[in-house]
Design an enzyme around this catalytic site. Structure first.
Site, mmCIF file in Angstrom:
data_model
loop_
_atom_site.group_PDB
_atom_site.id
_atom_site.type_symbol
_atom_site.label_atom_id
_atom_site.label_comp_id
_atom_site.label_asym_id
_atom_site.label_seq_id
_atom_site.Cartn_x
_atom_site.Cartn_y
_atom_site.Cartn_z
ATOM 1 N N GLY A 180 20.058 18.513 37.595
ATOM 2 C CA GLY A 180 18.824 18.598 38.672
ATOM 3 C C GLY A 180 17.780 17.504 38.395
ATOM 4 O O GLY A 180 17.897 16.706 37.292
ATOM 5 N N THR A 232 14.747 17.657 37.178
ATOM 6 C CA THR A 232 13.874 17.779 36.051
ATOM 7 C C THR A 232 14.691 17.219 34.801
ATOM 8 O O THR A 232 14.305 16.499 33.913
ATOM 9 C CB THR A 232 13.138 19.232 35.955
ATOM 10 N N GLY A 286 16.453 22.582 33.614
ATOM 11 C CA GLY A 286 15.542 23.151 34.724
ATOM 12 C C GLY A 286 15.870 24.527 35.122
ATOM 13 O O GLY A 286 16.795 24.998 34.391
ATOM 14 N N LYS A 331 19.258 29.820 38.647
ATOM 15 C CA LYS A 331 19.544 28.477 38.461
ATOM 16 C C LYS A 331 20.959 28.284 39.446
ATOM 17 O O LYS A 331 21.577 29.421 39.741
ATOM 18 C CB LYS A 331 20.145 28.055 37.072
ATOM 19 N N GLY A 349 20.612 25.833 42.159
ATOM 20 C CA GLY A 349 20.100 25.277 43.216
ATOM 21 C C GLY A 349 20.737 23.954 43.369
ATOM 22 O O GLY A 349 21.026 23.611 44.504
ATOM 23 N N GLY A 350 21.123 23.176 42.459
ATOM 24 C CA GLY A 350 21.867 21.985 42.619
ATOM 25 C C GLY A 350 23.714 22.316 42.401
ATOM 26 O O GLY A 350 24.481 21.464 42.759
ATOM 27 N N GLU A 358 26.470 24.814 33.610
ATOM 28 C CA GLU A 358 25.214 24.869 32.957
ATOM 29 C C GLU A 358 25.088 26.309 32.070
ATOM 30 O O GLU A 358 24.703 26.374 30.882
ATOM 31 C CB GLU A 358 24.037 25.255 33.966
HETATM 32 C C1 5RP Z 1 21.219 23.047 39.134
HETATM 33 C C2 5RP Z 1 19.923 23.631 38.514
HETATM 34 C C3 5RP Z 1 18.872 23.114 38.441
HETATM 35 O O1 5RP Z 1 18.383 23.318 37.082
HETATM 36 C C4 5RP Z 1 17.828 23.707 39.323
HETATM 37 O O2 5RP Z 1 18.152 23.706 40.613
HETATM 38 C C5 5RP Z 1 16.383 23.205 39.127
HETATM 39 O O3 5RP Z 1 16.379 21.533 39.707
HETATM 40 P P1 5RP Z 1 15.231 20.683 39.754
HETATM 41 O O4 5RP Z 1 14.977 20.309 38.589
HETATM 42 O O5 5RP Z 1 15.725 19.823 40.468
HETATM 43 O O6 5RP Z 1 14.153 21.575 40.330
HETATM 44 O O7 5RP Z 1 20.182 24.828 38.171
HETATM 45 O O8 5RP Z 1 22.270 23.648 39.349
#
Ligand code: 5RP
Length: 222
Positions: A29, A31, A82, A94, A96-97, A103
């Site tokens: 992600g 971060t 992140g 977690k 979102g990506g 992970e």
């Molecule tokens: C990806 C994740 C990321 O840690 C989560 O989506 C946060 O992303 P970002 O740092 O872009 O806000 O779980 O699968």
């Protein structure tokens, strides 16, 4: 400070948790990407990294950071990643990506999980951010019906395939008052590969980027 500057500040702070001459687990992600950029500055002082996604592996390699398979490293001292939402107890949403499965594996194989977020991600109750669930493609409709029975509104993340060749359902409308219980329940639905609830093994430390500086929270386990 804008959101990217807050993410950059926590990424810089997370370097303090890196154990010298050892492996580091690295999340995915935006971060985590800032963390990789900071890690590059001390790459001579670590053994190498274990990546939680293909994208992270590529970014690590582009910085000249050695990437090793988890099967070859054994337990890792620290994992840095992140989150989409996190509570002060260290429970997280977690995925979102879409990298939730790897992970969870790399985080689970690490002694310490350091969660790096900007202040907008810290919540009292998880669930405003749709909960990602990775599913085996043939189980998509069945799992969606089961998730609806739990009170959520699952939405197929169309056009997206995970690094493992699977699909993602994003579940809207859940107020997750018992993250450990819901994680266990969703894990048991046949066809679910991983639920993006990280509560049974949550974060041990949370670094929060605020306009007043980086706050460090030792997760208060429920
Ligand atoms: C990806 C994740 C990321 O840690 C989560 O989506 C946060 O992303 P970002 O740092 O872009 O806000 O779980 O699968």
């Amino acid at each position: 400070m804008n959101q990217d500057e807050l993410k950059q500040a926590v990424a810089r702070e997370a370097i303090r948790h890196v154990v010298e001459d050892d492996w580091i687990g690295v999340g995915s992600g935006s971060t985590a990407n800032f963390f990789i950029d900071e890690l590059a500055k001390i790459k001579g002082r670590i053994r190498g990294a274990v990546a939680s996604s293909v994208a992270t592996a590529e970014r690590l390699k582009s910085h000249g950071i050695p990437v090793e398979e988890l099967n070859n490293t054994g337990e890792l001292p620290v994992y840095v990643d992140g989150a989409d939402e996190v509570t002060e107890h260290g429970a997280m949403i977690k995925g979102g990506g879409g990298a939730l499965t790897r992970e969870k594996i790399v985080g689970g194989a690490s002694r310490k999980f350091v969660c790096i977020v900007d202040a907008s991600k810290v919540v009292p109750v998880l669930g405003k951010f749709p909960l990602p669930v990775e599913v085996i493609p043939m189980a998509r409709s069945f799992v969606a019906r089961e998730l609806a029975r739990l009170g959520g509104q699952p939405e197929w993340r169309m056009g997206f395939t995970t690094d493992n060749g699977n699909l993602v359902l994003d579940v809207h409308g859940l107020a997750i008052v018992d993250p450990v219980g819901l994680e266990t329940t969703i894990n048991q639905i046949p066809g679910v590969v991983t639920v993006g609830l990280f509560a049974r093994r949550g974060a041990d430390a949370i670094l929060v980027g605020t306009p007043q500086g980086v706050k460090s929270i030792a997760a208060r386990k429920p």
